[in-house]
Design an enzyme around this catalytic site. Sequence first.
Site, short mmCIF file in Angstrom:
data_model
loop_
_atom_site.label_atom_id
_atom_site.label_comp_id
_atom_site.label_asym_id
_atom_site.label_seq_id
_atom_site.Cartn_x
_atom_site.Cartn_y
_atom_site.Cartn_z
N ARG A 65 0.92 -1.34 0.13
CA ARG A 65 -0.05 0.02 0.06
C ARG A 65 0.98 1.21 -0.09
NH1 ARG A 65 -3.34 -0.88 4.77
NH2 ARG A 65 -4.61 -2.32 3.45
N ASN A 89 -9.44 1.72 10.62
CA ASN A 89 -10.79 1.25 10.41
C ASN A 89 -11.50 0.97 11.78
OD1 ASN A 89 -10.54 1.57 7.83
ND2 ASN A 89 -9.86 -0.41 7.60
N THR A 90 -12.70 1.23 11.99
CA THR A 90 -13.64 0.88 13.02
C THR A 90 -14.82 0.07 12.42
OG1 THR A 90 -14.57 3.17 12.92
CG2 THR A 90 -12.77 2.68 14.46
N THR A 118 -17.76 -2.53 11.79
CA THR A 118 -18.93 -3.06 12.72
C THR A 118 -18.38 -4.70 13.15
OG1 THR A 118 -20.72 -2.14 11.66
CG2 THR A 118 -21.53 -3.94 12.98
N LEU A 165 -28.22 12.35 8.02
CA LEU A 165 -28.00 12.22 6.59
C LEU A 165 -28.64 10.69 6.01
CD1 LEU A 165 -24.48 13.73 5.92
CD2 LEU A 165 -26.84 14.83 5.58
N CYS A 198 -19.79 4.32 5.97
CA CYS A 198 -20.10 5.30 7.10
C CYS A 198 -21.57 5.04 7.76
CB CYS A 198 -19.87 6.65 6.93
SG CYS A 198 -17.98 7.13 6.96
#
EC number: 1.1.1.22
Length: 468
Positions: free
Chosen positions: A40, A91-92, A94, A228, A277
């Site tokens: 990366r 990253n978070t 689920t 949103l 998100c």
Amino acid sequence: MPAVNKICCSRLYVGGPTCAVIALKCPHLQVTIVDLNKARVDAWNSPDFNLPIYEPGLEDVIREARGRNLFFSTDVDKGIQEADLIFVSVNTPTKKSGVGAGFAADLNYVELATRRIAAVAHSSKIVVEKSTVPCRTAESMRTILEANSRPNCHFDILSNPEFLAEGTAISDLFSPDRVLIGSLQTTEGRAACSALAEVYANWVPKNNILTVGLWSSELSKLAANAMLAQRISSVNALSAICEATGANIDEVAHAVGRDSRIGSKFLRASVGFGGSCFQKDILNLVYLSESLHLPEVANYWRQVVVMNEYQKKRFSKTVVDTLFNTITGKHIAVLGFAFKADTGDTRESAAISLIRDFHSEKALVHIYDPQVEREQIWADLAEANPFTLLDAMKKRVTICSSALEACKNAEAVVIATEWKEFRDIDWEAVYQGMNKPAFVFDGRLLLDADALRKIGFKVTVIGRGEKL
């Protein structure tokens, strides 16, 4: 707290664009983005600027700043040790198992990054939450840092969530409607907050830099995304009523959006919202509400996700019903795989759900997207169909190199992503190459339905009933 001269950002994907713009706008600061993934990092350092993510305008920013004061490195420890300020941009996702599975945020990467900072830092730092995290995550980070750091190290923790839309992230960063910085309301916390605010003040008007309490900042990001997403699910619920009554969702949304109390943004019906998100943050809010013993609040926000799933199922069912109640053996062209246009991001993309449904009906699916790599498409489809071998899936799913190739010999074309190039396809040529009757299902309100009908297509547009 000393002035900020050197910035380190963990993880390239989440914090890369933000820190690249900081480097561009603050040439007097050194910005190093670190990641343990060498491939990366090599991609971000590639001489031909073949960046691993697609974001309009990002390449121009990297070209100007890289090598001057913007650096990409796998030396995480060095980046931490030299920095005055560290963005934690991991990253978070689920959680997939354990307590809160399916709803709560997985904070494993946040904890690992925090422990790494505590282990290698030799001097005091400002540590900034950039990831979307549950309210009061900073408290856990502070506990870890204080328990594991050297005696001479002091850490001030800030929350600085991103409010970027993929596809417009660079323009959003150049002219943000607000920059939110949360801190503890102590002398040290306010000083750290001021230090970060001064970084943004190099190009952001000070009136647009909002300083709030730490917990308010953390909750504001979840709240913004939930609101949103709620608007999208609301207009999608109305789209179902429009189809049943003969109303036009574009006209309804336009009329509602002219109300100054509501506004027009995020009132565009579609096959469903996706991305990294919205769904994740709403589920996080559901879990938070349940943890606080607020079941009615949890149920309220859960319904936003339920509505989104319903919209995707309803659209795929419309395709089956319209094609004489069966698509077994029929060729379905799915145009678009990214969750929206101007990004290569496929997380929670509506296209994945549609293709899974079509595959389960034994249709022959042809996929084309101008930005998403083939390997990513196969990986997403494999994850969405865990009980189907990839080789078996490839017998009925084909990834094509152009929209015309995908549409050839198809019975139906499904618009799953609003790429502008789909509007400009030679639809006359598409029609000539399709089996008849030729159907088009516009899930993004992208196409000129009347023009397609004149060609000969049978057109179904989401949120539009039969004309009077």
